[in-house]
Design a protein around this motif. Sequence first.
Motif, PDB file in Angstrom:
ATOM      1  N   MET A 134       3.626  -2.995  -5.359  1.00 45.00           N
ATOM      2  CA  MET A 134       4.995  -2.973  -5.887  1.00 45.00           C
ATOM      3  C   MET A 134       5.184  -4.051  -6.940  1.00 45.00           C
ATOM      4  SD  MET A 134       7.615  -2.160  -2.852  1.00 45.00           S
ATOM      5  CE  MET A 134       6.976  -3.317  -1.706  1.00 45.00           C
ATOM      6  N   THR A 155       3.053  -5.487  -8.941  1.00 47.85           N
ATOM      7  CA  THR A 155       2.390  -5.268 -10.218  1.00 47.85           C
ATOM      8  C   THR A 155       2.849  -3.974 -10.872  1.00 47.85           C
ATOM      9  OG1 THR A 155       0.561  -4.194  -9.101  1.00 47.85           O
ATOM     10  CG2 THR A 155       0.332  -6.521  -9.517  1.00 47.85           C
ATOM     11  N   LYS A 156       3.927  -3.381 -10.379  1.00 40.92           N
ATOM     12  CA  LYS A 156       4.472  -2.160 -10.972  1.00 40.92           C
ATOM     13  C   LYS A 156       3.396  -1.110 -11.144  1.00 40.92           C
ATOM     14  CE  LYS A 156       8.512  -3.992 -13.058  1.00 40.92           C
ATOM     15  NZ  LYS A 156       9.260  -4.264 -14.265  1.00 40.92           N
ATOM     16  N   TYR A 161      -1.276 -10.551 -13.649  1.00 38.24           N
ATOM     17  CA  TYR A 161      -0.303  -9.560 -14.118  1.00 38.24           C
ATOM     18  C   TYR A 161       0.872 -10.225 -14.829  1.00 38.24           C
ATOM     19  CZ  TYR A 161       2.957  -5.750 -14.155  1.00 38.24           C
ATOM     20  OH  TYR A 161       3.836  -4.789 -14.568  1.00 38.24           O
ATOM     21  N   GLY A 172       6.208  -4.718 -19.860  1.00 40.54           N
ATOM     22  CA  GLY A 172       5.603  -5.160 -18.618  1.00 40.54           C
ATOM     23  C   GLY A 172       5.887  -6.621 -18.311  1.00 40.54           C
ATOM     24  N   HIS A 231       9.933  -8.422 -16.389  1.00 39.71           N
ATOM     25  CA  HIS A 231      10.338  -8.700 -15.018  1.00 39.71           C
ATOM     26  C   HIS A 231       9.985 -10.113 -14.604  1.00 39.71           C
ATOM     27  CE1 HIS A 231       6.137  -8.405 -14.406  1.00 39.71           C
ATOM     28  NE2 HIS A 231       6.287  -8.841 -13.173  1.00 39.71           N
TER      29      HIS A 231
END
Lengths: 198, 139
Positions: free
Chosen positions: A87, A89-90, B85, B135, B138
């Motif tokens: 979730m 790391t999308k 990430y 990306g 967030h």
Amino acid sequence: MNLAAGHPGFLSPTGVEIVFVLVGLATLGAALVTVTTKRLVHAALWLVAALGGVAVEYLLLTAEFIAWVQVLIYVGSVVVLLLFGLMLTKAPIVPPITRDDPSYAEVRAQATADADSGNRWIALAVALAAAATLVTVVVDAFRSTWIDLDESVAGSAKVTGVALFRHWVLPFEALSVLLLAALVGAIVLSKRRKGGER
Amino acid sequence: MHLAYPAVLAALLFCVGLYGVLARRNVILVLMSVELMLNAVNLNLVAFDVWLRDALHAGQALTLFVIAIAAAEIGIGLAIVLLVYRNRGSSDIDRLRDLRESEGPQGGSGGGSSDEASVTPATDNGPGPGPDPAGRQHA
């Protein structure tokens, strides 16, 4: 079969063996779906099935304590951590789509590109070669060995606890230090930088 | 029970995990495959411990240690994945290739930046010009 002369039959149809093979097939199937499915969350949920199957195999091998540790730690916490990671790391979510939909091929290609890398066929070849080699060697090596499960329970909580705290105390304590180090490391890694952008 | 059953099952589980490690692109799926491989090893340890009737129960003790270390590994691994990430806006293994050797005569210090598929690195101290701004929002 002559090797098995003085032993129980090669495929002696005891209940434990049948159950072991059936659960093993289910575990293997769940593991295969885990590494091949295009939907990432489904992969995590199939991993629960695979790890739970391994826990049942531990129970059949009379290692009860290990089985419950497996359920608690793997199914309980590791999979939850993995779901959190997916979730956070999308991870791309494949929309529910039927085969009749006109955009099915497009969605499927996108999902495949998201989940699998380009060297899938090389990986398949390597895995098949490793499986063939390992299974050949293992079957050849243990053709005439049997596990005696009837004598006593080999891994009840009492037996495991006695072994762990009588003979393996030092590794056990070292492991607690390692867990502490991992805890601190995870906190440091995920802490937001004070002066930076986050 | 025949010892070949758990041994063969462990070997096949290990090879399934091997395929997953090699073929998957998402880092978290690779971590799942590593878990499968560790479980295969644990199954072998337990089976051989029960077979040998080891008085010290070395196999089961080692299995417990492997489970605990796997839990620590998954925690640290996920922390690293989340950090990557946040900095790169991607967790695809195929796109994290900044450390590869530069190829060809034009290769200099630029390394991965000549490749449009690679993700531009962003330093910890300043917002980097990531190619994937959506990306990064967030974070």
